[in-house]
Design a protein around this motif. Structure first.
Motif, short mmCIF file in Angstrom:
data_model
loop_
_atom_site.label_atom_id
_atom_site.label_comp_id
_atom_site.label_asym_id
_atom_site.label_seq_id
_atom_site.Cartn_x
_atom_site.Cartn_y
_atom_site.Cartn_z
N ARG A 85 -7.31 -0.62 -18.01
CA ARG A 85 -8.12 0.61 -18.00
C ARG A 85 -7.52 1.68 -17.09
O ARG A 85 -7.73 2.87 -17.32
N ASN A 86 -6.82 1.24 -16.07
CA ASN A 86 -6.31 2.17 -15.05
C ASN A 86 -4.79 2.22 -15.02
O ASN A 86 -4.20 2.62 -14.02
N ARG A 87 -4.16 1.87 -16.12
CA ARG A 87 -2.69 1.76 -16.17
C ARG A 87 -1.98 3.02 -15.70
O ARG A 87 -0.94 2.95 -15.10
N HIS A 88 -2.55 4.18 -15.97
CA HIS A 88 -1.91 5.44 -15.58
C HIS A 88 -1.97 5.69 -14.07
O HIS A 88 -1.28 6.57 -13.57
N LYS A 89 -2.79 4.93 -13.33
CA LYS A 89 -2.88 5.08 -11.88
C LYS A 89 -2.14 3.96 -11.14
O LYS A 89 -2.23 3.88 -9.92
N ILE A 90 -1.47 3.11 -11.91
CA ILE A 90 -0.74 1.98 -11.33
C ILE A 90 0.73 2.18 -11.67
O ILE A 90 1.16 1.94 -12.80
N VAL A 91 1.47 2.65 -10.69
CA VAL A 91 2.88 2.97 -10.87
C VAL A 91 3.71 1.98 -10.06
O VAL A 91 3.68 2.01 -8.82
N LEU A 92 4.41 1.11 -10.74
CA LEU A 92 5.13 0.05 -10.05
C LEU A 92 6.52 0.48 -9.58
O LEU A 92 7.00 0.01 -8.56
N ARG A 93 7.13 1.35 -10.35
CA ARG A 93 8.47 1.83 -10.00
C ARG A 93 8.38 3.24 -9.46
O ARG A 93 7.74 4.09 -10.06
N THR A 94 9.04 3.47 -8.32
CA THR A 94 9.03 4.83 -7.75
C THR A 94 10.43 5.31 -7.50
O THR A 94 11.35 4.57 -7.39
#
Length: 161
Positions: free
Chosen positions: A152-161
């Protein structure tokens, strides 16, 4: 083991791996991210994943008491909120009661928990044991709820920066 995939790439593995294994990989990825950018630079959703995974691991291995004595207690001030965000309202209420049983006046902090847990208290431990038993009765599929939260929140979970 996490090896640099994006959130969507990991979510695409659903069905190939057990749910608990998949959420563990998210935890590993976020631990790596936190080491790179600092805990304070994680989103609320990313911290929720870390809090729930730490809580689950500790309570399943040694109960609320273990959660409160190990480093996972760093998530205690945020945990009830994280459980509610996940839709685990019964577990959130139980966790609130467990924290209240510590007898901490005011805000729950790591320092306050350390102070309480440094003192042996059989009555407190017995009460936490009761909360452990209740937790195992109501927990259900927390990993499944966490994976749904991630989706549901995939767009707020950024694993690579």
């Amino acid at each position: 083991m996490y090896s640099g995939q994006s959130t969507d790439e990991l979510l695409a593995l659903e069905g190939e791996y057990r749910t608990d294994s998949l959420v563990l990989v998210f935890e590993q990825a976020l631990d790596q991210k936190a080491a790179r950018v600092g805990d304070k630079n994680l989103t609320r959703e990313e911290r929720t994943i870390l809090a729930i995974e730490a809580f689950e691991r500790e309570v399943n291995n040694g109960g609320f008491s273990q959660f409160f004595v190990n480093s996972s207690k760093e998530y205690a001030p945020f945990l009830v909120e994280a459980l509610n965000d996940l839709g685990c309202t019964e577990i959130a209420a139980l966790t609130r009661q467990a924290m209240k049983s510590l007898g901490i006046e005011g805000t729950i902090t790591v320092e306050a928990i350390d102070g309480v847990m440094a003192v042996q208290d059989e009555e407190r431990e017995a009460k936490l044991g009761e909360y452990d038993s209740r937790y195992f009765e109501i927990a259900g599929d927390v990993a499944g709820r966490l994976l749904d939260f991630i989706k549901r929140n995939r767009h707020k979970i950024v694993l690579r920066t």
